[in-house]
Design an enzyme around this catalytic site. Sequence first.
Site, mmCIF file in Angstrom:
data_model
loop_
_atom_site.group_PDB
_atom_site.id
_atom_site.type_symbol
_atom_site.label_atom_id
_atom_site.label_comp_id
_atom_site.label_asym_id
_atom_site.label_seq_id
_atom_site.Cartn_x
_atom_site.Cartn_y
_atom_site.Cartn_z
ATOM 1 N N TYR A 1 -4.036 -0.796 9.898
ATOM 2 C CA TYR A 1 -3.788 -0.975 8.464
ATOM 3 C C TYR A 1 -2.370 -0.517 8.128
ATOM 4 O O TYR A 1 -1.630 -1.212 7.423
ATOM 5 C CB TYR A 1 -4.823 -0.182 7.664
ATOM 6 C CG TYR A 1 -4.759 -0.420 6.174
ATOM 7 C CD1 TYR A 1 -5.369 -1.527 5.591
ATOM 8 C CD2 TYR A 1 -4.096 0.471 5.327
ATOM 9 C CE1 TYR A 1 -5.316 -1.752 4.218
ATOM 10 C CE2 TYR A 1 -4.033 0.262 3.951
ATOM 11 C CZ TYR A 1 -4.656 -0.859 3.409
ATOM 12 O OH TYR A 1 -4.589 -1.077 2.043
ATOM 13 N N SER B 1 0.862 -1.191 0.000
ATOM 14 C CA SER B 1 0.000 0.000 0.000
ATOM 15 C C SER B 1 0.892 1.232 0.000
ATOM 16 O O SER B 1 2.098 1.143 0.283
ATOM 17 C CB SER B 1 -0.861 -0.026 1.273
ATOM 18 O OG SER B 1 -1.445 1.233 1.526
HETATM 19 P P1 NAP Z 1 -11.828 -5.108 -1.733
HETATM 20 O O1 NAP Z 1 -12.541 -4.831 -3.017
HETATM 21 O O2 NAP Z 1 -12.462 -4.786 -0.433
HETATM 22 O O3 NAP Z 1 -11.324 -6.623 -1.744
HETATM 23 C C1 NAP Z 1 -10.728 -7.199 -0.624
HETATM 24 C C2 NAP Z 1 -10.654 -8.691 -0.869
HETATM 25 O O4 NAP Z 1 -10.111 -9.325 0.300
HETATM 26 C C3 NAP Z 1 -12.034 -9.293 -1.103
HETATM 27 O O5 NAP Z 1 -11.933 -10.340 -2.021
HETATM 28 C C4 NAP Z 1 -12.369 -9.813 0.273
HETATM 29 O O6 NAP Z 1 -13.340 -10.826 0.277
HETATM 30 C C5 NAP Z 1 -11.006 -10.348 0.680
HETATM 31 N N1 NAP Z 1 -10.991 -10.615 2.103
HETATM 32 C C6 NAP Z 1 -11.133 -9.747 3.115
HETATM 33 N N2 NAP Z 1 -11.107 -10.389 4.295
HETATM 34 C C7 NAP Z 1 -10.971 -11.704 4.018
HETATM 35 C C8 NAP Z 1 -10.903 -12.874 4.811
HETATM 36 N N3 NAP Z 1 -11.003 -12.844 6.144
HETATM 37 N N4 NAP Z 1 -10.746 -14.075 4.204
HETATM 38 C C9 NAP Z 1 -10.670 -14.140 2.848
HETATM 39 N N5 NAP Z 1 -10.730 -13.061 2.040
HETATM 40 C C10 NAP Z 1 -10.894 -11.859 2.628
HETATM 41 O O7 NAP Z 1 -10.480 -4.283 -1.699
HETATM 42 P P2 NAP Z 1 -9.300 -4.054 -2.736
HETATM 43 O O8 NAP Z 1 -9.129 -2.599 -2.823
HETATM 44 O O9 NAP Z 1 -9.455 -4.852 -3.975
HETATM 45 O O10 NAP Z 1 -8.112 -4.614 -1.847
HETATM 46 C C11 NAP Z 1 -7.290 -5.691 -2.197
HETATM 47 C C12 NAP Z 1 -5.934 -5.508 -1.536
HETATM 48 O O11 NAP Z 1 -5.328 -4.311 -2.036
HETATM 49 C C13 NAP Z 1 -6.004 -5.352 -0.026
HETATM 50 O O12 NAP Z 1 -4.906 -6.008 0.585
HETATM 51 C C14 NAP Z 1 -5.889 -3.846 0.152
HETATM 52 O O13 NAP Z 1 -5.373 -3.495 1.399
HETATM 53 C C15 NAP Z 1 -4.924 -3.518 -0.956
HETATM 54 N N6 NAP Z 1 -4.899 -2.113 -1.362
HETATM 55 C C16 NAP Z 1 -5.989 -1.509 -1.914
HETATM 56 C C17 NAP Z 1 -5.881 -0.186 -2.300
HETATM 57 C C18 NAP Z 1 -7.019 0.563 -2.955
HETATM 58 O O14 NAP Z 1 -6.885 1.762 -3.189
HETATM 59 N N7 NAP Z 1 -8.118 -0.084 -3.264
HETATM 60 C C19 NAP Z 1 -4.699 0.528 -2.110
HETATM 61 C C20 NAP Z 1 -3.629 -0.112 -1.536
HETATM 62 C C21 NAP Z 1 -3.726 -1.437 -1.162
HETATM 63 P P3 NAP Z 1 -14.901 -10.450 0.563
HETATM 64 O O15 NAP Z 1 -15.439 -9.922 -0.748
HETATM 65 O O16 NAP Z 1 -15.490 -11.752 0.963
HETATM 66 O O17 NAP Z 1 -14.917 -9.424 1.641
#
Ligand code: NAP
Length: 251
Positions: free
Chosen positions: A156, A143
């Site tokens: 986080y 991140s």
């Molecule tokens: P998202 O759309 O909320 O997706 C998160 C994913 O993680 C979903 O598939 C969710 O499953 C899964 N997850 C959460 N808790 C879980 C658990 N206990 N067991 C299994 N799966 C679980 O968010 P995203 O933005 O795509 O995030 C993906 C990654 O990128 C994360 O690590 C996040 O911190 C990182 N990230 C995102 C951003 C951004 O701007 N979006 C920036 C930096 C880093 P469910 O659908 O079942 O909840």
Amino acid sequence: MNNPFDLSGKVAVVTGANTGIGQAIALALAAAGADIACVGRTPADDTVQQIRALGRRAEIISADLSTIEPVQRVVDEAVDKLGGLDILINNAGIIRRADAVDFSEDDWDAVIDTNLKSVFFLCQAAGRHMIAQGSGKIVNIASMLTFQGGIRVPSYTASKSGIGGLTKLLANEWAGKGINVNAIAPGYIATNNTAALQADENRNRSILERIPAGKWGDPSDLGGAAVFLCSRAADYVQGHILAVDGGWLAR
Ligand code: NAP
């Protein structure tokens, strides 16, 4: 035939593959030739359908990664169902927001357990398999808060800063065993995870003002970086945290 980015014949495990960044990375790896085990607590039916439409194999592995209980099973099921394990993408993650003075133990533990503890033990389980076969690629999703402090997200920030250190430690231990461990640090990407920020008019404006590219990233913007780090083209890339951020860190 000689494309260094070709992933044909490789099996990738992608956590959190049902939506957002995980889904986009799963599809990008499949487009590059890999078969995909989609790991998560919500079945990744849509992702599996899209991967199969690309002519690749895809399987769902149900696992709640808020504890390390399913970690070994994830590796075993991927090997059983798809015949191997060459790539691990640790993408599943959560965020909890509150002022540091009010932050609860539950919000601390939930985020650290999912974003850092389960990631380490999944690396360990996959790493044992990869060390035995003498090759493998691991990509952890970091991140901007791997580099910066953030605000109102103490667990986080701690988890993602931890991902940076863990990625380097594992690279140090495993680079000599044919395994590449790297990370991708997404900037501000439009997903469920950032829905609250996008909906907050003031935060949204100040974020957009700071991004040199002038727009939120799309999950598909992460695909190329993931394919690169999982491919032969990255064989000598180790412990690197690759920002895909529209220039945010350069500002
Ligand atoms: P998202 O759309 O909320 O997706 C998160 C994913 O993680 C979903 O598939 C969710 O499953 C899964 N997850 C959460 N808790 C879980 C658990 N206990 N067991 C299994 N799966 C679980 O968010 P995203 O933005 O795509 O995030 C993906 C990654 O990128 C994360 O690590 C996040 O911190 C990182 N990230 C995102 C951003 C951004 O701007 N979006 C920036 C930096 C880093 P469910 O659908 O079942 O909840």
